[in-house]
Design a protein around this motif. Sequence first.
Motif, PDB file in Angstrom:
ATOM      1  N   GLU A 195       0.830  -1.204   0.000  1.00 12.14           N
ATOM      2  CA  GLU A 195       0.000   0.000   0.000  1.00 12.14           C
ATOM      3  C   GLU A 195       0.868   1.259   0.000  1.00 12.14           C
ATOM      4  N   VAL A 196       1.940   1.243   0.748  1.00  7.85           N
ATOM      5  CA  VAL A 196       2.843   2.401   0.768  1.00  7.85           C
ATOM      6  C   VAL A 196       3.552   2.551  -0.574  1.00  7.85           C
ATOM      7  N   ARG A 197       4.097   1.452  -1.078  1.00  7.29           N
ATOM      8  CA  ARG A 197       4.885   1.525  -2.313  1.00  7.29           C
ATOM      9  C   ARG A 197       4.015   1.810  -3.533  1.00  7.29           C
ATOM     10  N   ALA A 198       2.776   1.330  -3.541  1.00  5.26           N
ATOM     11  CA  ALA A 198       1.889   1.600  -4.675  1.00  5.26           C
ATOM     12  C   ALA A 198       1.565   3.094  -4.756  1.00  5.26           C
ATOM     13  N   GLU A 199       1.306   3.716  -3.606  1.00  2.00           N
ATOM     14  CA  GLU A 199       1.060   5.163  -3.601  1.00  2.00           C
ATOM     15  C   GLU A 199       2.302   5.920  -4.068  1.00  2.00           C
ATOM     16  N   GLU A 200       3.460   5.459  -3.625  1.00  2.00           N
ATOM     17  CA  GLU A 200       4.700   6.103  -4.078  1.00  2.00           C
ATOM     18  C   GLU A 200       4.867   5.953  -5.590  1.00  2.00           C
ATOM     19  N   GLU A 201       4.523   4.791  -6.128  1.00  2.00           N
ATOM     20  CA  GLU A 201       4.653   4.558  -7.570  1.00  2.00           C
ATOM     21  C   GLU A 201       3.694   5.447  -8.351  1.00  2.00           C
ATOM     22  N   LEU A 202       2.483   5.643  -7.851  1.00  2.94           N
ATOM     23  CA  LEU A 202       1.529   6.513  -8.518  1.00  2.94           C
ATOM     24  C   LEU A 202       2.046   7.956  -8.530  1.00  2.94           C
ATOM     25  N   HIS A 203       2.588   8.432  -7.406  1.00  6.92           N
ATOM     26  CA  HIS A 203       3.155   9.789  -7.371  1.00  6.92           C
ATOM     27  C   HIS A 203       4.321   9.913  -8.351  1.00  6.92           C
ATOM     28  N   ARG A 204       5.154   8.885  -8.415  1.00  4.51           N
ATOM     29  CA  ARG A 204       6.290   8.928  -9.331  1.00  4.51           C
ATOM     30  C   ARG A 204       5.818   8.990 -10.783  1.00  4.51           C
ATOM     31  N   ALA A 205       4.787   8.224 -11.124  1.00  4.21           N
ATOM     32  CA  ALA A 205       4.257   8.247 -12.488  1.00  4.21           C
ATOM     33  C   ALA A 205       3.694   9.626 -12.830  1.00  4.21           C
ATOM     34  N   ARG A 206       2.980  10.225 -11.879  1.00  4.56           N
ATOM     35  CA  ARG A 206       2.433  11.568 -12.133  1.00  4.56           C
ATOM     36  C   ARG A 206       3.555  12.592 -12.299  1.00  4.56           C
ATOM     37  N   ASP A 207       4.609  12.442 -11.484  1.00  3.92           N
ATOM     38  CA  ASP A 207       5.748  13.351 -11.631  1.00  3.92           C
ATOM     39  C   ASP A 207       6.417  13.178 -12.995  1.00  3.92           C
ATOM     40  N   SER A 208       6.515  11.937 -13.476  1.00  2.00           N
ATOM     41  CA  SER A 208       7.111  11.693 -14.796  1.00  2.00           C
ATOM     42  C   SER A 208       6.288  12.348 -15.892  1.00  2.00           C
ATOM     43  N   LEU A 209       4.955  12.215 -15.787  1.00  2.00           N
ATOM     44  CA  LEU A 209       4.085  12.827 -16.793  1.00  2.00           C
ATOM     45  C   LEU A 209       4.235  14.346 -16.782  1.00  2.00           C
ATOM     46  N   SER A 210       4.296  14.929 -15.589  1.00  6.67           N
ATOM     47  CA  SER A 210       4.457  16.383 -15.502  1.00  6.67           C
ATOM     48  C   SER A 210       5.791  16.817 -16.086  1.00  6.67           C
ATOM     49  N   ALA A 211       6.847  16.031 -15.816  1.00  4.09           N
ATOM     50  CA  ALA A 211       8.179  16.411 -16.286  1.00  4.09           C
ATOM     51  C   ALA A 211       8.281  16.368 -17.804  1.00  4.09           C
ATOM     52  N   VAL A 212       7.710  15.350 -18.454  1.00  7.31           N
ATOM     53  CA  VAL A 212       7.868  15.231 -19.910  1.00  7.31           C
ATOM     54  C   VAL A 212       6.968  16.199 -20.664  1.00  7.31           C
ATOM     55  N   THR A 213       5.894  16.683 -20.034  1.00  3.86           N
ATOM     56  CA  THR A 213       4.979  17.591 -20.731  1.00  3.86           C
ATOM     57  C   THR A 213       5.306  19.065 -20.495  1.00  3.86           C
ATOM     58  N   VAL A 214       6.372  19.350 -19.773  1.00  2.90           N
ATOM     59  CA  VAL A 214       6.756  20.745 -19.530  1.00  2.90           C
ATOM     60  C   VAL A 214       6.978  21.513 -20.839  1.00  2.90           C
ATOM     61  N   PRO A 215       7.717  20.959 -21.836  1.00  4.57           N
ATOM     62  CA  PRO A 215       7.904  21.719 -23.087  1.00  4.57           C
ATOM     63  C   PRO A 215       6.590  22.052 -23.783  1.00  4.57           C
ATOM     64  N   LEU A 216       5.639  21.121 -23.786  1.00  9.78           N
ATOM     65  CA  LEU A 216       4.336  21.396 -24.401  1.00  9.78           C
ATOM     66  C   LEU A 216       3.610  22.503 -23.635  1.00  9.78           C
ATOM     67  N   ALA A 217       3.754  22.477 -22.326  1.00 10.56           N
ATOM     68  CA  ALA A 217       3.124  23.529 -21.528  1.00 10.56           C
ATOM     69  C   ALA A 217       3.753  24.888 -21.812  1.00 10.56           C
ATOM     70  N   VAL A 218       5.079  24.889 -21.956  1.00  9.45           N
ATOM     71  CA  VAL A 218       5.772  26.156 -22.277  1.00  9.45           C
ATOM     72  C   VAL A 218       5.308  26.674 -23.633  1.00  9.45           C
ATOM     73  N   ARG A 219       5.204  25.772 -24.635  1.00 12.61           N
ATOM     74  CA  ARG A 219       4.733  26.193 -25.959  1.00 12.61           C
ATOM     75  C   ARG A 219       3.321  26.766 -25.889  1.00 12.61           C
ATOM     76  N   ALA A 220       2.446  26.075 -25.132  1.00 20.85           N
ATOM     77  CA  ALA A 220       1.075  26.578 -25.004  1.00 20.85           C
ATOM     78  C   ALA A 220       1.052  27.943 -24.335  1.00 20.85           C
ATOM     79  N   GLN A 221       1.927  28.124 -23.344  1.00 17.71           N
ATOM     80  CA  GLN A 221       1.982  29.407 -22.661  1.00 17.71           C
ATOM     81  C   GLN A 221       2.451  30.513 -23.606  1.00 17.71           C
ATOM     82  N   LEU A 222       3.448  30.192 -24.450  1.00 14.50           N
ATOM     83  CA  LEU A 222       3.934  31.185 -25.417  1.00 14.50           C
ATOM     84  C   LEU A 222       2.857  31.523 -26.444  1.00 14.50           C
ATOM     85  N   ARG A 223       2.121  30.498 -26.894  1.00 14.09           N
ATOM     86  CA  ARG A 223       1.019  30.773 -27.820  1.00 14.09           C
ATOM     87  C   ARG A 223      -0.010  31.711 -27.187  1.00 14.09           C
TER      88      ARG A 223
END
Length: 419
Positions: A328-356
């Motif tokens: 239960e502890v490690r599964a929650e940690e894995e979910l947070h890690r996955a969300r952090d990975s998604l946020s990290a890889v989509t930063v350039p798209l977010a920057v582009r959208a912000q510039l637009r």
Amino acid sequence: MAPDSTGKALSRDEVDRALARLGAEHEAIESSLLALQDHAGRRLLEGAELAGTTRERWARAERLIPLLWTYFDTCTEALHAARQLRARSRYPGEDELRRLSALLDGAHLEVPGPAGEGGRPVEPVGWPELVARVNAGYAGVLDIVAAADAVWSALPARIDLLSAELRRLSALAHSVGVRPGDHPSGDELWRVTEELTALRAEVIADPLAFWISAGGSSAPGGGRPDTARYDRAARALDDIRREVDAVIGVRKDAEERLIRLRDVLSRADRTLAEARTARGEVLAKIAASEVPAVSGPPSLLHEELAAAADYRRRAQWHRLSPLLERLEVRAEEELHRARDSLSAVTVPLAVRAQLRGLLDAHRARAARCGKAEEPLLVERYDAARRLLWTAPCDLRAAEHAVLRYREAAAEALMTRSDS
């Protein structure tokens, strides 16, 4: 009161007072010995298979009890003789008073002598010494009898109650897989069962081994039963009961917890898959940008989840409980890690959208002031838009182009304000 050292006889009043005192002592001795004869602890000791300290001390006490009655009989005879002599005359003469004084002094009472004392069958004692011997012997025997009775009254019944609770708990523990050899608490149950069985047998055979005498107390039977071993067994049983309750709790909600775990890991897997897709999109649409790698699904967690499901099917609740807590502890940690990975890889798209968004906002402001169609602004807008809507997008160049358009729009608006 006895004659003085000159051999003077007691007076009539002194004789009567001595007879009354000795009669009271005789009555007290008789009451004590009869109470000892009828004591429940004494009857139990006489019929028990004794061992250890109790057997040794009771063997000595059994030899002493008949001797106490012999002492009492000697007292009885001496007191009876004195009373008969005193009853012969209301006003005894000097000779009778001397004989009464000798009887009441008791210096020549005869009792069985100590063993091995030159073969003497009897020994002379005085009345005070004889009374002291009876009192001391009675106190010693009563101390043994009262202590054994107190231990037998306290411990076996408590052990039996604890054993009954142990049997109930053992049946419950067995039903949830807490068995000797399979679970530490099952081994402890077996150990406590053996301990209580041995403890009860030892208490019945040797109660005095479980008696703590009261320090400094001279009263017979002063002390308390030693319950240390019983208390340890009771505490161990409480610990086992808590463990069994925890196992029952795991069994009760294991399926629900497994479902929640599967859901959390499934969301983590989907989030990681989304992050990998987004990373591919970023690499295709954004140029000159470092995109972090995305790890694969947590295969070890899935393996442990499968093991947890297997433990549940086999009713191995003691293994399932700690595994579920870790998962239960490690599964929650894995979910947070996955969300952090998604946020990290989509930063350039977010920057582009912000510039637009910034580019469109600056153009709208210029349009409200009637400056959007000025050649310089049109040129710089088109340059920035081409960079932002072309794949792959050079974010650094696009950011610079948006900045140039903003500066040109600000200058145009300032010129209009001045005019």
